[in-house]
Design a protein around this motif. Structure first.
Motif, mmCIF file in Angstrom:
data_model
loop_
_atom_site.group_PDB
_atom_site.id
_atom_site.type_symbol
_atom_site.label_atom_id
_atom_site.label_comp_id
_atom_site.label_asym_id
_atom_site.label_seq_id
_atom_site.Cartn_x
_atom_site.Cartn_y
_atom_site.Cartn_z
ATOM 1 N N GLY A 1 -2.889 4.592 -2.564
ATOM 2 C CA GLY A 1 -3.245 3.528 -3.497
ATOM 3 C C GLY A 1 -2.464 2.261 -3.235
ATOM 4 O O GLY A 1 -1.675 2.179 -2.295
ATOM 5 N N ARG B 1 -7.973 1.037 0.802
ATOM 6 C CA ARG B 1 -7.664 2.176 -0.077
ATOM 7 C C ARG B 1 -8.317 3.469 0.378
ATOM 8 O O ARG B 1 -7.893 4.547 -0.035
ATOM 9 N N VAL C 1 0.854 -1.174 0.000
ATOM 10 C CA VAL C 1 0.000 0.000 0.000
ATOM 11 C C VAL C 1 0.900 1.238 0.000
ATOM 12 O O VAL C 1 1.810 1.342 0.823
#
Length: 179
Positions: A90, A83, A10
């Motif tokens: 993202g 997210r 992430v």
């Protein structure tokens, strides 16, 4: 259809990794997502730095600044929660536009987990010069002599006899056994 738990990367704002980890862990608990999102990790290691006065100081350093690793099963809910966590920009490997992220292959995540202490690092009770049998790979059942040991990579260099010559072959710890 049973989905597999895998590791994903992430992206975060640089310097916000810890706050993203805390926020994500709180969201997982408050939204009862423990059965889909298992671990949140910031890969770190201890590095030694020499100060100007000559003393050595140990410092905890992020291996991948700006990234948080998440072990999860990707479904619409778990993907949405991660997210939309504050500070998350993202998923690495997701091209945007609603596409699901690509998981890390095992050969890339296993060394990271070992380095961070989340995975057991096998100890080798073999020393250079000892005879070993190759139990995996293309050289299975060959007998060779250990030439070098790389604990960090979990690899050994074994000299095996090929066409009447001693040839060095790099093997993982799991591919050899002591004679």
């Amino acid at each position: 259809m049973i989905l597999e738990r895998r590791w994903y990367i992430v992206q975060t704002y640089s310097g916000y990794e810890n706050s993203v980890k805390i926020a994500l862990e709180r969201r997982i608990e408050s939204m009862q997502m423990e059965e889909f999102i298992y671990q949140v990790m910031i890969p770190e290691e201890i590095r030694q730095e020499r100060k100007a006065d000559g003393t050595i100081k140990e410092k905890l350093v992020k291996i991948f600044p700006g990234y948080v690793f998440v072990e999860m099963v990707v479904n619409d809910d778990s993907w949405f929660i991660v997210r939309n966590t504050p500070g998350v920009t993202g998923f690495l490997g997701s091209s945007g536009g609603g596409t699901k992220p690509v998981p890390l292959p095992p050969d890339e995540i296993i060394p990271i987990l070992k380095k961070c202490g989340l995975m057991e690092v096998p100890k080798l009770d073999i020393e250079t010069g000892e005879k070993v049998r190759v139990i995996g790979g293309a050289f299975r059942d060959q007998i060779g002599t250990v030439d070098a040991i790389d604990q960090e990579k979990q690899e050994v260099t074994v000299l095996v006899d090929m066409f009447g010559r001693q040839t060095p072959v790099e093997l993982s710890f799991e591919d050899i056994e002591k004679l």
